[in-house]
Design an enzyme around this catalytic site. Structure first.
Site, PDB file in Angstrom:
ATOM      1  N   PRO A   1       0.820  -1.220   0.000  1.00 55.54           N
ATOM      2  CA  PRO A   1       0.000   0.000   0.000  1.00 55.54           C
ATOM      3  C   PRO A   1       0.849   1.264   0.000  1.00 55.54           C
ATOM      4  O   PRO A   1       1.978   1.278   0.482  1.00 55.54           O
ATOM      5  CB  PRO A   1      -0.798  -0.110   1.310  1.00 55.54           C
ATOM      6  CG  PRO A   1      -0.705  -1.545   1.714  1.00 55.54           C
ATOM      7  CD  PRO A   1       0.604  -2.033   1.210  1.00 55.54           C
ATOM      8  N   CYS A   2       0.288   2.336  -0.532  1.00 54.39           N
ATOM      9  CA  CYS A   2       0.928   3.649  -0.475  1.00 54.39           C
ATOM     10  C   CYS A   2       0.495   4.312   0.823  1.00 54.39           C
ATOM     11  O   CYS A   2      -0.681   4.604   1.014  1.00 54.39           O
ATOM     12  CB  CYS A   2       0.514   4.508  -1.668  1.00 54.39           C
ATOM     13  SG  CYS A   2       1.305   6.140  -1.696  1.00 54.39           S
ATOM     14  N   GLN A   3       1.438   4.502   1.740  1.00 58.10           N
ATOM     15  CA  GLN A   3       1.125   5.058   3.048  1.00 58.10           C
ATOM     16  C   GLN A   3       2.091   6.197   3.371  1.00 58.10           C
ATOM     17  O   GLN A   3       2.892   6.606   2.541  1.00 58.10           O
ATOM     18  CB  GLN A   3       1.228   3.944   4.108  1.00 58.10           C
ATOM     19  CG  GLN A   3       0.236   2.807   3.871  1.00 58.10           C
ATOM     20  CD  GLN A   3       0.563   1.582   4.713  1.00 58.10           C
ATOM     21  OE1 GLN A   3       1.636   1.010   4.610  1.00 58.10           O
ATOM     22  NE2 GLN A   3      -0.381   1.180   5.537  1.00 58.10           N
TER      23      GLN A   3
ATOM     24  N   TYR B   1       5.294   7.262   4.917  1.00 55.76           N
ATOM     25  CA  TYR B   1       6.518   6.549   5.290  1.00 55.76           C
ATOM     26  C   TYR B   1       7.462   7.379   6.150  1.00 55.76           C
ATOM     27  O   TYR B   1       8.642   7.051   6.268  1.00 55.76           O
ATOM     28  CB  TYR B   1       7.258   6.098   4.022  1.00 55.76           C
ATOM     29  CG  TYR B   1       6.412   5.246   3.112  1.00 55.76           C
ATOM     30  CD1 TYR B   1       5.693   4.175   3.606  1.00 55.76           C
ATOM     31  CD2 TYR B   1       6.315   5.515   1.754  1.00 55.76           C
ATOM     32  CE1 TYR B   1       4.902   3.401   2.782  1.00 55.76           C
ATOM     33  CE2 TYR B   1       5.528   4.743   0.908  1.00 55.76           C
ATOM     34  CZ  TYR B   1       4.826   3.683   1.435  1.00 55.76           C
ATOM     35  OH  TYR B   1       4.051   2.905   0.620  1.00 55.76           O
TER      36      TYR B   1
ATOM     37  N   ASN C   1       3.233  -0.470  -6.867  1.00 59.58           N
ATOM     38  CA  ASN C   1       2.526   0.492  -6.030  1.00 59.58           C
ATOM     39  C   ASN C   1       1.758   1.446  -6.941  1.00 59.58           C
ATOM     40  O   ASN C   1       1.931   1.429  -8.163  1.00 59.58           O
ATOM     41  CB  ASN C   1       3.518   1.263  -5.149  1.00 59.58           C
ATOM     42  CG  ASN C   1       2.880   1.795  -3.876  1.00 59.58           C
ATOM     43  OD1 ASN C   1       1.964   2.592  -3.933  1.00 59.58           O
ATOM     44  ND2 ASN C   1       3.373   1.360  -2.722  1.00 59.58           N
TER      45      ASN C   1
END
Length: 461
Positions: A95-97, A99, A138
């Site tokens: 997932p794109c979160q 960071y 992603n």
């Protein structure tokens, strides 16, 4: 080198299907060229049945860890990465979160990323198992997130690879631009350890030497980006002057990078020894184009997929806009696909009391058969602007996509998600879950197109 794979955030097995060129369900009974030694799939939102994991197990079976335990359906945060079987290729769609980290130390003990952010589990797996090669997927916005500090998150990922002794290539790929059946843009990351034969070969072919100055490396990076790199060979692009390549150097400390780093990453690039080379590239493809019409079913479709006539239009079918600044439409009109997908103007009031006019443009109400499908989301099938509705080939009535059509849009075999193995028994997956699985998946065809290049690299190690 043995073609052994660990598949993280496995979903229903898109990477595995692509690597092994699985085109129909019977292909799972054949010997797989790429041997998946362990996988992980856990969905925190599924409280009772882990549908994706159980679909994966139904198609492929499970894998035990080095202690003989089945941890494939555990929260990856809780898995001891040292217990995972050794593997030479780590793959996953994470997932794109957010960071960001809270420490300036560039070691695993100093990284204090937000709890549950799954990038750190990939990093921990790399540190524990030291896979020579990595292939990740992603969303395309990964390169630009967060909005408040463009490029920071991707910079953190690149710095982690640098600190673990890897070089990285990336490319944003739209599947439709290489002839496939969906307009879906995703960021792919290919990383390789700097002590591999492949790293030495790339350095030699591209005349790369870390002692050279940054400007001298621009030409070397150009050869990787446009000609000799993993993505250049898998997905050809138009060759440009290497002078168009932008260069930046990552800060030494990840904490410093998290606080201050910002950079506009382009859709293609390479990172070696902490230096980033990136350029905007365009596809070079003139082959066949698979369209939505090519994959739509042409037989009898169950009635549940057809849209009732009263939910299609609230006025003339030729109208594709509404202006509610002149008066509100009825609740019934607003529940039609015509209204939902049409252009709009409507008054709104912000939380601070400010009044404004919200507007949006129209999109095609009925998806055309002569184009690839639009990007499929997890909300597919719901009453949403992004949901596909099509004209049934047999009856000419308007309907939603079937599960088989959604699977084909992502390049999976027909009925791949029809059944799951739950507590040893085969159970049909609910329709809403099948839609969610496909909205969450990758385009399998892209992995299949990368596989020959991966295979060549592994055979040379």
């Amino acid at each position: 080198m043995k073609k052994t794979v660990c598949e993280l955030f496995a979903g229903v097995g898109g990477f595995r299907c692509g690597l092994n060129n699985i085109r129909n369900i019977d292909d799972t009974k054949k010997d797989e060229k790429w041997d998946t030694v362990w996988f992980s799939q856990w969905e925190p939102a599924d409280k009772k049945t882990q549908w994706a994991h159980d679909c994966y197990v139904n198609r492929f079976g499970t894998n035990l860890d080095l202690k003989g335990n089945d941890t494939t359906n555990n929260d990856i945060n809780t898995v001891d990465k040292n217990d995972v079987p050794d593997h030479n290729l780590l793959v996953g769609g994470f997932p794109c979160q957010d960071y960001s980290v809270a420490s300036s130390l560039a070691t695993s003990k100093g990284l204090e990323g937000k709890k549950g952010v799954l990038w750190w589990d990939i990093r921990d797996m790399l540190e524990a198992k030291k896979a020579p090669f990595v292939l990740l997927e992603n969303v395309d916005r990964l390169l630009k997130s967060p909005a408040s500090q463009r490029g920071r998150d991707f910079g953190i990922i690149l710095a982690c690879f640098r600190d673990l002794g890897y070089s990285v290539e990336w490319r944003v790929i739209n599947a439709a631009e290489y002839g496939y059946q969906q307009r879906r843009r995703r960021t792919f990351i290919f990383a390789y350890r700097d002590d591999t034969k492949y790293a030495n070969r790339i350095n030699s072919e591209c005349n790369y030497n870390k002692s050279f100055g940054l400007e001298l490396h621009r030409a070397s990076a150009g050869k990787i980006i446009y000609e000799n790199g993993f993505f250049a060979k898998s997905f050809p692009i138009n060759v440009e002057d290497s002078k168009k390549i932008k260069i930046t150097e990552l800060p030494d400390g990840i904490g410093e990078l998290s606080e201050k780093f910002s950079f506009l990453f382009e859709n293609t690039g390479v990172m070696k020894d902490g230096v980033v080379y990136t350029a905007k590239t365009t596809p070079s493809y003139d082959g066949k184009q698979i369209t939505l019409g090519d994959i739509i079913e042409d037989g009898d479709i169950p009635e549940q997929f057809f849209v009732p006539e009263e939910r299609l239009y609230y006025t003339s079918p030729h109208v594709n806009h509404s202006d509610e600044t002149l008066g509100r439409l009825s609740p019934e009109a607003r529940k039609t696909w015509q209204y939902l997908k049409g252009a709009k103007k409507l008054p709104r009031k912000a939380s601070n009391g400010h009044e404004y006019i919200f507007s949006e443009g129209p999109i095609s109400m009925i998806d055309e058969y002569d184009k690839p499908a639009r990007t499929m989301l997890t909300s597919e099938g719901g009453f949403s602007r992004t949901t596909h509705i099509v004209r049934d080939k047999k009856t000419q009535r308007i309907r939603l996509l079937t599960p088989i059509e959604m699977e084909r849009i992502q390049g999976f075999p027909s009925d791949w998600t029809k059944e799951c193995l739950v507590n040893g028994e085969k159970v049909e997956m609910p329709l809403n879950k099948r839609r969610f699985m496909m909205g969450n998946a990758l385009v399998v065809n892209l992995i299949s197109q990368m596989e020959p290049q991966l295979s060549e690299i592994f055979d040379a190690e």
